[in-house]
Each structure stands twice: as C-alpha cells, then as structure tokens.
Scaffold this motif. Structure first.
Motif, mmCIF file in Angstrom:
data_model
loop_
_atom_site.group_PDB
_atom_site.id
_atom_site.type_symbol
_atom_site.label_atom_id
_atom_site.label_comp_id
_atom_site.label_asym_id
_atom_site.label_seq_id
_atom_site.Cartn_x
_atom_site.Cartn_y
_atom_site.Cartn_z
ATOM 1 N N GLY A 26 13.829 9.001 1.426
ATOM 2 C CA GLY A 26 12.909 8.811 2.549
ATOM 3 C C GLY A 26 11.999 7.647 2.248
ATOM 4 N N THR A 27 10.755 7.754 2.577
ATOM 5 C CA THR A 27 9.803 6.672 2.353
ATOM 6 C C THR A 27 9.436 6.575 0.879
ATOM 7 O OG1 THR A 27 8.876 7.051 4.547
ATOM 8 C CG2 THR A 27 7.567 5.723 3.037
ATOM 9 N N TRP A 28 9.583 5.390 0.320
ATOM 10 C CA TRP A 28 9.210 5.168 -1.082
ATOM 11 C C TRP A 28 7.695 5.175 -1.200
ATOM 12 C CZ3 TRP A 28 10.839 5.209 -5.911
ATOM 13 C CH2 TRP A 28 10.091 4.549 -6.880
ATOM 14 N N GLU A 29 7.212 5.915 -2.155
ATOM 15 C CA GLU A 29 5.769 6.032 -2.351
ATOM 16 C C GLU A 29 5.439 5.772 -3.816
ATOM 17 O OE1 GLU A 29 2.194 9.384 -2.022
ATOM 18 O OE2 GLU A 29 4.305 9.963 -1.753
ATOM 19 N N GLU A 30 4.527 4.834 -4.044
ATOM 20 C CA GLU A 30 4.069 4.588 -5.405
ATOM 21 C C GLU A 30 2.913 5.529 -5.695
ATOM 22 O OE1 GLU A 30 3.336 0.477 -6.275
ATOM 23 O OE2 GLU A 30 5.485 0.199 -6.640
ATOM 24 N N LYS A 31 3.009 6.261 -6.781
ATOM 25 C CA LYS A 31 1.986 7.267 -7.060
ATOM 26 C C LYS A 31 1.940 7.570 -8.546
ATOM 27 C CE LYS A 31 5.253 10.995 -5.937
ATOM 28 N NZ LYS A 31 5.489 12.215 -5.146
#
Length: 305
Positions: A26-31
């Motif tokens: 899905g949406t790539w999220e930097e965390k």
C-alpha cells in the motif's frame, strides 16, 4: 573519544530492526518507533550493570543503555531522534543496514561510486593472481577496464568472467550478529558445490574473515578452494584494507558470485560487477542460513549513467 567521554562508554545504543508485522503493501510510510527487540539482544549486563558486547573487538567498550528501534525508511529518519529525542552525548546505531540510503541508486550515487576506483597497484596484484591461479584474464573474461572512470560505460551482460566461482563468506561478528541468515561452514560448502556443478566450474575463490580453525576446516571440506594468502611483506605493504580490495577485485571478475547477507563487503562487489557489465543473475546472490524461513536475495541496483 575516551578522554572526552570519561571512559570507553557509549551512553546510548540503538539496535535498529524492522517491524515485527513487516511492511504491508500500500502506501509507503517512513517511520521509526522504539519497540521490543525482535531478535535476542546481543548485549548482556555485567556485574556493574554495564552492557557488554563484541564492539568490533574493543573489549573495554561498555554501553550504558540499550534500546531496540524499529525503522522503515531512509537514513535521515533517525536524525530527529539523535538531535531531539535523546540527551546522550554518544550514540551507537547497531544494525544500521536496516536503513535505506537517502539517494541510493540514482545518477549522482553511481557517478560517485564509479569515480571511487580501486588503486591501480592493488588491481594489478589481483589481476596477476587471477591469471596465475584462476586462468582468468580481461581479454578472455570480457572485462576490459578503462582507467578513466567516465569512459567505463559497459552494456549489461557483456562481461563473461573468469572460469571460477567467487565467494564472500563473512564470519566473525556476523555469526552471532546475523545468526539466522549466515550459514554454517558445512551449509556454505554444500551451496558452493551445488553452484560449481550448476555452472560447470572447477575452482572457487573464497574471500573470508574466518578464523584459522575455520580456514583449516574449509580446506578439508573444499580442497578446490583458492584464496589470496599474503606473505608478511605483502601484509605490511598493503595492510588489511588493501588486502580486502584485492579480494573484492578477484571476486568481481568471477563467472558467478555469491556473497553474505547485508554485508557491505559483498555490496561493493555487487557494484563493481555492475560497473564491469555482468548479468545481474550472476551477481546479486547470497548464502542462506539453514534455519532461515524467507531467504530474500539482494536487490539489483541497476547502474545509471
């Protein structure tokens, strides 16, 4: 460092890891989040409540605090933690290979990497060794090299490589630091024999930091193994760094290469082979641990001109 910090102490050790739940499509999220450690912690407290670990062989080094940090994204995502979220004056990021390079794989990256050519005198030593012990020459292997790095623009798949298997087998700290994805010596030899048969090769060049006892076992298990074993004069002249370059250069010219999981030593060989024009299938390969459930192979970072 010791004089400034009052001793061989690292105030905060962050052990970087992925997320236990993995990355959902899905949406790539930097965390980044401080989380319980997924793998067994490779540090233990001594009687003074200090954390002890390998620390690259510096036995006097101690850690004051150890935390596990789940990360997903580029290296810059840890900057806020280092600048704002900790008061520690000395911080160590363990397993930093879990972070992505902010500009990895782009034109600027490859221009920089291509310009970082190995020293000519070390390449010459490697070439002479290839010719003498592995029947490998640039002409026969289709690995012609131009001294001007800006002129090194080779079509992918044109390089053939010498008639030998190239192996990087990382040991020492990787045995305990990457236990799941590092094979036993017997497991590595089994894979090497399979690759020799598959590619109809008779010789294998091995670059390894294994201790002498493991080297002797490898010689028994793998009599066809070839290694660059420096004389005392060569050791004094080239030092450890120069010998590493010679090993990498020889591995970079093999017909087929297999390396060690998340090892920067293997990564540099990948890049050198990419520059020389090898088929990615002969380059981006790694050993699997016997207990590893999902043996994901290295990503192909295609060269950009």
């Amino acid at each position: 460092f010791c004089s400034e910090s009052g001793g061989p102490f690292i105030e905060q050790i962050y052990v970087l890891q992925g997320y236990a739940e993995g990355w959902k499509e899905g949406t790539w999220e930097e965390k980044t989040d401080e989380r319980p450690c997924i793998d067994q912690l490779m540090y233990s407290k001594d009687k003074h409540e200090y954390y002890r670990g390998w620390f690259w062989g510096y036995e006097e080094t101690r850690g004051l605090n150890v935390s596990c940090l789940s990360v997903q994204g580029s290296a810059s995502i840890v900057a806020p933690i280092l600048l704002k979220n900790t008061s520690a004056q000395s911080v160590m990021l363990d397993r930093a290979e879990n972070l992505l390079h902010d500009h990895y794989g782009g034109k600027d990256y490859w221009n920089t990497r291509r310009s970082m050519v190995f020293a000519k005198h070390l390449r010459v030593v490697g070439d002479e060794f290839r010719n003498k012990y592995l029947q490998s020459t640039d002409e026969a292997d289709r690995t012609h090299y131009k001294e001007d790095w800006t002129q090194m623009k080779v079509k992918m798949g044109t390089a053939l490589g010498g008639p030998y298997l190239g192996v990087h087998l990382r040991r020492k700290d990787f045995i305990w630091g990457h236990r799941e994805d590092v094979p036993s010596l017997q497991g590595a030899v089994k894979k090497i024999r399979s690759l020799l048969e598959m590619h109809k090769l008779e010789k294998v060049f091995v670059a390894t930091d294994a201790v002498e006892e493991e080297i002797e076992l490898l010689k028994k298990l793998l009599p066809e193994m070839v290694r660059f074993e420096p004389s005392w004069e060569e050791l004094e002249l080239y030092k450890d760094g120069g010998l590493a370059v010679i090993d990498q250069w020889i591995c970079a010219h093999a017909r087929y290469f297999i390396g060690t999981s998340v090892s920067t030593f293997s990564f540099r060989i990948h890049e050198e082979r990419e520059i020389l024009g090898f088929d990615p299938k002969t380059t981006y390969n790694r050993f699997c641990g016997e207990k590893e459930k999902n043996c994901e192979q290295p990503t192909h970072w295609k060269i950009v001109y």
